[in-house]
Design an enzyme around this catalytic site. Sequence first.
Site, short mmCIF file in Angstrom:
data_model
loop_
_atom_site.label_atom_id
_atom_site.label_comp_id
_atom_site.label_asym_id
_atom_site.label_seq_id
_atom_site.Cartn_x
_atom_site.Cartn_y
_atom_site.Cartn_z
N PHE A 130 11.19 -8.10 30.88
CA PHE A 130 11.51 -6.97 31.77
C PHE A 130 10.69 -5.77 31.33
O PHE A 130 10.78 -5.33 30.19
CB PHE A 130 13.00 -6.62 31.73
N ASP A 215 6.03 -3.89 24.27
CA ASP A 215 6.99 -3.09 25.04
C ASP A 215 8.20 -2.85 24.14
O ASP A 215 9.05 -3.72 23.98
CB ASP A 215 7.38 -3.83 26.32
N LYS A 244 13.53 4.97 26.67
CA LYS A 244 14.98 4.89 26.42
C LYS A 244 15.50 5.83 25.33
O LYS A 244 15.81 6.96 25.62
CB LYS A 244 15.38 3.43 26.19
C1 LIG Z 1 14.34 -0.29 30.52
C2 LIG Z 1 13.08 -0.99 30.20
C3 LIG Z 1 11.87 -0.68 30.85
C4 LIG Z 1 11.80 0.28 32.02
O1 LIG Z 1 12.18 1.58 31.68
P1 LIG Z 1 12.55 2.61 32.88
O2 LIG Z 1 12.79 3.90 32.15
O3 LIG Z 1 13.76 2.07 33.56
O4 LIG Z 1 11.39 2.68 33.78
C5 LIG Z 1 10.72 -1.31 30.42
N1 LIG Z 1 10.74 -2.20 29.43
C6 LIG Z 1 11.88 -2.54 28.78
C7 LIG Z 1 11.84 -3.51 27.66
C8 LIG Z 1 13.09 -1.96 29.14
O5 LIG Z 1 14.22 -2.31 28.53
#
Ligand SMILES: *Cc1c(COP(=O)(O)O)cnc(C)c1O
Length: 396
Positions: A130, A215, A244
């Site tokens: 994700f 990521d 986050k």
């Molecule tokens: C939440 C998340 C995203 C996206 O972040 P947003 O602030 O919602 O755009 C991307 N990568 C990972 C691993 C995430 O948990």
Amino acid sequence: MSMPALMPVYPRCDVRPVRGEGCYLIGERGERYLDFASGIAVNALGHGHPHLTKAIQDQAATLMHVSNLYGSPQGEALAERIVANSFADTVFFTNSGAEAIECAIKTARRYHYANGNPQRNTLITFDTAFHGRTLGAISATNQAKMRDGFEPLLPGFAYATFNDLAGALALIDDHTAGFLVEPVQGEGGIRVASHEFLQGLRKACDEHGLLLVLDEVQCGYGRTGTLFAHEQYGVVPDIVSAAKGIAGGFPLGACLATQEAAKGMVFGTHGSTYGGNPLGMAAGSAILDVMLEPGFFEHVATMGNRLRQGLEQMIPNHDHLFESVRGMGLMLGLKLKSDCRQFVAHCRDHHGLLMVAAGENVVRILPPLVIEEAHIAEAIEKLSEAARTFVPASND
Ligand SMILES: *Cc1c(COP(=O)(O)O)cnc(C)c1O
């Protein structure tokens, strides 16, 4: 009935928080919840943390936004601190995780372009990944539920199986730019990359001139017990996206890179109106003030171990429902033998405990990083009680 004013893309539950106090949320009717969701790993310092709150209040009254037309003493100061505490040489600030991913994808493509290899534009990504909801980010996963109906998606991605090193290496060809991977998959179900897997990807990058793009939007910023999760793998990435927890609830993201990996990102190649504005920088600095205090990451690791032990000890008493615990630090997953969404709803509605459902029937347990032993004891008690009272619905 007409469509609600708030576009109905989220299946929102009946909890309607109006106030936060540390590790608790208070709903519209005054009811209290122990918040082990933290706004999906965002509220790293819980709710209403005095240092973060004051930093935002003071900066809002001093200077909120000026655009990136002008010099940024606030941005330089925060970027220098991130650089001093990470693998990175340079940082681009965004407003979200997906934008941090977009910047990472652009930086990786532009690196090969700058090297005279524009055909090297494909990132190898992983199933159940994700990376956010922009078109670039949904193109970087092969989860149908996020992609369906949004085609044509962005070309330049190939999909391998998470933790299958040989499968990932087999996809390398003349078009490969690098790998994009979460060290710990969050949404996918708290799936932890093996050391062999991440180290093998690094080695392949070195051998083939590719970039390792991590990521760390969810697993970064102290969540696993170090500022970034990759530190625990002995792996040095080329590019990392963060967001986050980075500003504890203020919308902020960052794309971190080495000087070499960022060589293509010259004047005019990227931008953002709000990204890196003084208010965001104040929130980001306040978070680092707290996280870089001696003992902060040790506290996360200690609390993570305690919580994990508590969960593991509880499993045999409820082995009709609980299967296993996984994760790192305070990014934990409880794998269920039953539907995880129903159980998350049950804990929320009947036991005042907030958690987050994820893939593979795993309940994500993401408390604020500042929890104490008493919060862990309370959570374990609520979970045990919830396991006793839970009756799975047969058809849902
Ligand atoms: C939440 C998340 C995203 C996206 O972040 P947003 O602030 O919602 O755009 C991307 N990568 C990972 C691993 C995430 O948990």
